[in-house]
Design an enzyme around this catalytic site. Structure first.
Site, PDB file in Angstrom:
ATOM      1  N   HIS A   1      -3.283  -3.180   1.855  1.00 35.81           N
ATOM      2  CA  HIS A   1      -2.838  -3.434   0.476  1.00 35.81           C
ATOM      3  C   HIS A   1      -3.024  -4.910   0.128  1.00 35.81           C
ATOM      4  CE1 HIS A   1       0.119   0.127   1.160  1.00 35.81           C
ATOM      5  NE2 HIS A   1      -0.825   0.547   0.346  1.00 35.81           N
TER       6      HIS A   1
ATOM      7  N   LYS B   1       9.288  11.264  -3.094  1.00 36.85           N
ATOM      8  CA  LYS B   1       8.891  10.867  -1.743  1.00 36.85           C
ATOM      9  C   LYS B   1      10.104  10.341  -0.986  1.00 36.85           C
ATOM     10  CE  LYS B   1       3.989   9.732  -2.093  1.00 36.85           C
ATOM     11  NZ  LYS B   1       2.974   8.716  -1.854  1.00 36.85           N
TER      12      LYS B   1
ATOM     13  N   ARG C   1     -10.269   4.129   0.766  1.00 32.20           N
ATOM     14  CA  ARG C   1     -10.526   3.962   2.193  1.00 32.20           C
ATOM     15  C   ARG C   1     -11.630   4.876   2.687  1.00 32.20           C
ATOM     16  NH1 ARG C   1      -4.328   4.627   3.350  1.00 32.20           N
ATOM     17  NH2 ARG C   1      -4.765   5.845   1.491  1.00 32.20           N
TER      18      ARG C   1
ATOM     19  N   SER D   1       0.292   3.351   5.117  1.00 31.08           N
ATOM     20  CA  SER D   1       1.731   3.135   5.282  1.00 31.08           C
ATOM     21  C   SER D   1       2.321   4.214   6.190  1.00 31.08           C
ATOM     22  CB  SER D   1       2.438   3.179   3.927  1.00 31.08           C
ATOM     23  OG  SER D   1       1.956   2.172   3.087  1.00 31.08           O
TER      24      SER D   1
HETATM   25  P1  ADP Z   1       0.081   5.911  -3.190  1.00 33.48           P
HETATM   26  O1  ADP Z   1       1.291   6.607  -2.647  1.00 33.48           O
HETATM   27  O2  ADP Z   1       0.089   5.721  -4.657  1.00 33.48           O
HETATM   28  O3  ADP Z   1      -1.238   6.389  -2.636  1.00 33.48           O
HETATM   29  P2  ADP Z   1      -0.080   3.689  -1.392  1.00 33.48           P
HETATM   30  O4  ADP Z   1       0.949   2.635  -1.290  1.00 33.48           O
HETATM   31  O5  ADP Z   1      -0.267   4.590  -0.223  1.00 33.48           O
HETATM   32  O6  ADP Z   1       0.276   4.437  -2.705  1.00 33.48           O
HETATM   33  O7  ADP Z   1      -1.463   3.036  -1.775  1.00 33.48           O
HETATM   34  C1  ADP Z   1      -1.664   2.309  -2.956  1.00 33.48           C
HETATM   35  C2  ADP Z   1      -3.140   2.078  -3.145  1.00 33.48           C
HETATM   36  O8  ADP Z   1      -3.637   1.281  -2.073  1.00 33.48           O
HETATM   37  C3  ADP Z   1      -3.990   3.339  -3.131  1.00 33.48           C
HETATM   38  O9  ADP Z   1      -5.058   3.156  -4.041  1.00 33.48           O
HETATM   39  C4  ADP Z   1      -4.521   3.423  -1.726  1.00 33.48           C
HETATM   40  O10 ADP Z   1      -5.755   4.112  -1.663  1.00 33.48           O
HETATM   41  C5  ADP Z   1      -4.710   1.936  -1.431  1.00 33.48           C
HETATM   42  N1  ADP Z   1      -4.658   1.649  -0.001  1.00 33.48           N
HETATM   43  C6  ADP Z   1      -3.764   2.070   0.904  1.00 33.48           C
HETATM   44  N2  ADP Z   1      -4.062   1.616   2.149  1.00 33.48           N
HETATM   45  C7  ADP Z   1      -5.217   0.898   2.021  1.00 33.48           C
HETATM   46  C8  ADP Z   1      -6.051   0.200   2.940  1.00 33.48           C
HETATM   47  N3  ADP Z   1      -5.798   0.190   4.253  1.00 33.48           N
HETATM   48  N4  ADP Z   1      -7.151  -0.423   2.445  1.00 33.48           N
HETATM   49  C9  ADP Z   1      -7.416  -0.361   1.124  1.00 33.48           C
HETATM   50  N5  ADP Z   1      -6.681   0.294   0.210  1.00 33.48           N
HETATM   51  C10 ADP Z   1      -5.589   0.911   0.645  1.00 33.48           C
END
Ligand code: ADP
Length: 163
Positions: A17, A41, A90, A129
């Site tokens: 992130h 969630k 990703r 996450s």
């Molecule tokens: P959500 O629950 O909305 O998917 P996340 O917190 O899991 O929220 O992710 C927010 C954004 O960050 C999403 O667009 C996700 O694809 C991106 N993201 C999550 N992990 C990574 C990573 N390791 N590298 C790049 N982008 C990521």
């Protein structure tokens, strides 16, 4: 002024992130990282805790602000007068869901909200996450996944959950 919102759950924020935040902050005059208050969630961190982690991690980035929202992203974006949402991609597995969400947002906002995808840096391609929480639940090493201060907070939460 060109501005964007980077919405997500950030439970917790990972180095993946943070990489997207740093890169997007160079593309826009203002970037708002916004934590979605998704009651559905079962989150490890409260929205306030997630906001405070993001604030600490982005304190050196002057054009980044951290916020939270609930409800539809298009309504939140409209209220902030922002027309671009940033999302990270990703793997192919992210693509189907992200494409559907981006198209839905364009349709609902009548073209008022577009989505900009940034592909993940390869070193973070495996990071999520959920995997951070899974590893930490078994006391595994998450030092390569999140900043040190976040790792400490995750282990603390896991300890509380166990007791
Ligand atoms: P959500 O629950 O909305 O998917 P996340 O917190 O899991 O929220 O992710 C927010 C954004 O960050 C999403 O667009 C996700 O694809 C991106 N993201 C999550 N992990 C990574 C990573 N390791 N590298 C790049 N982008 C990521």
């Amino acid at each position: 002024m060109n501005a964007a919102i980077y919405p997500g759950s950030f439970d917790p924020m990972t180095l993946g992130h943070l990489d997207i935040i740093q890169r997007a902050s160079k593309m826009f005059d203002e970037l708002t990282v916004s934590v979605l208050d998704n009651k559905a969630k079962n989150a490890l961190f409260s929205v306030e805790e997630r906001v405070s982690i993001l604030k600490e991690a982005t304190k050196e980035l002057p054009n980044v602000t951290v916020d939270s929202f609930n409800g539809l992203l298009i309504d939140y974006a409209k209220q902030k007068n922002v027309h671009i949402s940033v999302r990270g991609l990703r793997a192919i597995s992210d693509f189907e869901y992200e494409l559907q969400t981006a198209q839905t947002n364009r349709m609902l906002s009548k073209g008022g909200l577009d989505t900009l995808f940034l592909t993940t840096s390869l070193e973070y391609a495996y990071l999520s996450s959920s995997s951070v929480k899974e590893i930490a639940a078994f006391n595994g090493d998450i030092s390569q996944c999140v900043p040190d201060f976040v790792a400490d907070l995750v282990y603390e939460k896991m300890k509380l959950r166990r007791n």
